[in-house]
Design a protein around this motif. Structure first.
Motif, PDB file in Angstrom:
ATOM      1  N   GLN A  24      15.998  -1.678  19.040  1.00  0.00           N
ATOM      2  CA  GLN A  24      17.321  -1.665  18.417  1.00  0.00           C
ATOM      3  C   GLN A  24      18.287  -2.449  19.317  1.00  0.00           C
ATOM      4  O   GLN A  24      18.128  -2.464  20.534  1.00  0.00           O
ATOM      5  CB  GLN A  24      17.827  -0.231  18.267  1.00  0.00           C
ATOM      6  CG  GLN A  24      16.938   0.676  17.441  1.00  0.00           C
ATOM      7  CD  GLN A  24      16.983   0.339  15.960  1.00  0.00           C
ATOM      8  OE1 GLN A  24      18.047   0.073  15.404  1.00  0.00           O
ATOM      9  NE2 GLN A  24      15.820   0.310  15.327  1.00  0.00           N
ATOM     10  N   ILE A  25      19.292  -3.045  18.720  1.00  0.00           N
ATOM     11  CA  ILE A  25      20.324  -3.710  19.504  1.00  0.00           C
ATOM     12  C   ILE A  25      21.059  -2.635  20.300  1.00  0.00           C
ATOM     13  O   ILE A  25      21.472  -1.619  19.754  1.00  0.00           O
ATOM     14  CB  ILE A  25      21.266  -4.522  18.601  1.00  0.00           C
ATOM     15  CG1 ILE A  25      20.460  -5.652  17.940  1.00  0.00           C
ATOM     16  CG2 ILE A  25      22.442  -5.083  19.397  1.00  0.00           C
ATOM     17  CD1 ILE A  25      21.136  -6.335  16.806  1.00  0.00           C
ATOM     18  N   GLY A  26      21.144  -2.837  21.607  1.00  0.00           N
ATOM     19  CA  GLY A  26      21.728  -1.856  22.506  1.00  0.00           C
ATOM     20  C   GLY A  26      20.691  -0.989  23.200  1.00  0.00           C
ATOM     21  O   GLY A  26      21.021  -0.233  24.105  1.00  0.00           O
ATOM     22  N   GLU A  27      19.442  -1.092  22.781  1.00  0.00           N
ATOM     23  CA  GLU A  27      18.372  -0.263  23.332  1.00  0.00           C
ATOM     24  C   GLU A  27      17.705  -0.948  24.534  1.00  0.00           C
ATOM     25  O   GLU A  27      17.648  -2.173  24.623  1.00  0.00           O
ATOM     26  CB  GLU A  27      17.325  -0.010  22.247  1.00  0.00           C
ATOM     27  CG  GLU A  27      16.190   0.890  22.652  1.00  0.00           C
ATOM     28  CD  GLU A  27      15.165   1.083  21.536  1.00  0.00           C
ATOM     29  OE1 GLU A  27      14.313   1.956  21.691  1.00  0.00           O
ATOM     30  OE2 GLU A  27      15.214   0.355  20.521  1.00  0.00           O
ATOM     31  N   GLU A  28      17.170  -0.118  25.441  1.00  0.00           N
ATOM     32  CA  GLU A  28      16.414  -0.604  26.586  1.00  0.00           C
ATOM     33  C   GLU A  28      15.017  -0.004  26.528  1.00  0.00           C
ATOM     34  O   GLU A  28      14.859   1.164  26.159  1.00  0.00           O
ATOM     35  CB  GLU A  28      17.109  -0.189  27.889  1.00  0.00           C
ATOM     36  CG  GLU A  28      16.456  -0.739  29.132  1.00  0.00           C
ATOM     37  CD  GLU A  28      17.282  -0.495  30.394  1.00  0.00           C
ATOM     38  OE1 GLU A  28      16.785  -0.823  31.480  1.00  0.00           O
ATOM     39  OE2 GLU A  28      18.411   0.027  30.294  1.00  0.00           O
ATOM     40  N   PHE A  29      13.996  -0.790  26.859  1.00  0.00           N
ATOM     41  CA  PHE A  29      12.617  -0.292  26.867  1.00  0.00           C
ATOM     42  C   PHE A  29      11.901  -0.776  28.121  1.00  0.00           C
ATOM     43  O   PHE A  29      12.258  -1.795  28.706  1.00  0.00           O
ATOM     44  CB  PHE A  29      11.863  -0.731  25.602  1.00  0.00           C
ATOM     45  CG  PHE A  29      11.718  -2.214  25.445  1.00  0.00           C
ATOM     46  CD1 PHE A  29      10.643  -2.907  25.993  1.00  0.00           C
ATOM     47  CD2 PHE A  29      12.666  -2.936  24.737  1.00  0.00           C
ATOM     48  CE1 PHE A  29      10.515  -4.276  25.837  1.00  0.00           C
ATOM     49  CE2 PHE A  29      12.547  -4.315  24.574  1.00  0.00           C
ATOM     50  CZ  PHE A  29      11.465  -4.986  25.133  1.00  0.00           C
ATOM     51  N   SER A  30      10.898  -0.020  28.534  1.00  0.00           N
ATOM     52  CA  SER A  30      10.082  -0.381  29.693  1.00  0.00           C
ATOM     53  C   SER A  30       8.867  -1.170  29.231  1.00  0.00           C
ATOM     54  O   SER A  30       8.368  -0.972  28.116  1.00  0.00           O
ATOM     55  CB  SER A  30       9.609   0.877  30.424  1.00  0.00           C
ATOM     56  OG  SER A  30      10.710   1.590  30.925  1.00  0.00           O
ATOM     57  N   PHE A  31       8.399  -2.045  30.100  1.00  0.00           N
ATOM     58  CA  PHE A  31       7.181  -2.798  29.803  1.00  0.00           C
ATOM     59  C   PHE A  31       6.419  -3.025  31.103  1.00  0.00           C
ATOM     60  O   PHE A  31       6.978  -2.932  32.193  1.00  0.00           O
ATOM     61  CB  PHE A  31       7.501  -4.122  29.104  1.00  0.00           C
ATOM     62  CG  PHE A  31       8.296  -5.085  29.941  1.00  0.00           C
ATOM     63  CD1 PHE A  31       7.660  -6.052  30.707  1.00  0.00           C
ATOM     64  CD2 PHE A  31       9.685  -5.034  29.963  1.00  0.00           C
ATOM     65  CE1 PHE A  31       8.395  -6.943  31.481  1.00  0.00           C
ATOM     66  CE2 PHE A  31      10.419  -5.917  30.730  1.00  0.00           C
ATOM     67  CZ  PHE A  31       9.784  -6.873  31.494  1.00  0.00           C
ATOM     68  N   GLY A  32       5.135  -3.344  30.946  1.00  0.00           N
ATOM     69  CA  GLY A  32       4.307  -3.569  32.132  1.00  0.00           C
ATOM     70  C   GLY A  32       4.093  -2.270  32.890  1.00  0.00           C
ATOM     71  O   GLY A  32       4.413  -1.178  32.418  1.00  0.00           O
TER      72      GLY A  32
END
Length: 180
Positions: free
Chosen positions: A91-99
């Motif tokens: 979502q716009i405004g959202e943060e997610f982790s990767f790796g």
């Protein structure tokens, strides 16, 4: 042969030519800054340094006809070490982790028809003519990059992470959008 032998060289002539040349050289050398006297560039101006925060001078304007019309984007993240690519939808405004190493990506804004005029970034319309999303990448909470991803021009302003490659691959209108 007699012609050359009969000519006399005026001894004052070379001095009249040499003196102005020496004066010109002295003036030119006096105006040139010596390298060791030159002030080194400030660290933030050094080429090759990563951009740590978003430029505060730039103004991002989301026009009323675009505001709230887009809800999410999909970003492909390619891992150079494993050769795998994963697509994340946020979502716009959202943060997610990767790796697996404490990295996260925040989707800050989306502009469907990105244009830039000087220091103003905005959308010329609500049509997806030049889609761009502003992102921030963090390493264990510290922002290491803030910039734009463009779906039509992935190489434009691309962030050079040593392990990952980021691409904007899709974007989704909101439920309330006129685009549905």
């Amino acid at each position: 042969m007699m012609f050359f032998a009969a000519q006399r060289i005026n001894p004052a002539l070379p001095i009249k030519l040499v003196l102005p040349i020496i004066l010109c050289l002295a003036l030119l050398l006096g105006c040139v800054e010596r390298q060791e006297d030159a002030e080194p560039p400030a660290p933030e101006q050094t080429l090759g340094e990563p951009l740590r925060v978003c430029p505060s001078r730039a103004l991002i304007i989301v026009p009323p006809e675009v505001e709230g019309q887009w809800q999410a984007v999909s970003i492909a993240i390619y891992d150079r070490d494993t050769g795998r690519e994963e697509v994340y939808t946020a979502q716009i405004g959202e943060e997610f982790s990767f790796g697996d190493n404490g990295l996260s990506l925040e989707v800050r804004t989306f502009i469907p028809h990105f244009i830039m005029n000087g220091l103003v970034m905005t959308s010329a319309s609500n049509r997806a003519e030049n889609p761009g999303t502003q992102i921030a990448i963090r390493d264990r909470g510290e922002e290491i990059y803030c910039g734009w991803l463009f779906s039509l021009y992935p190489e434009a302003h691309a962030y050079e992470h040593p392990r990952y490659v980021f691409n904007l691959v899709d974007f989704f209108p909101s439920e309330e959008s006129d685009l549905n």
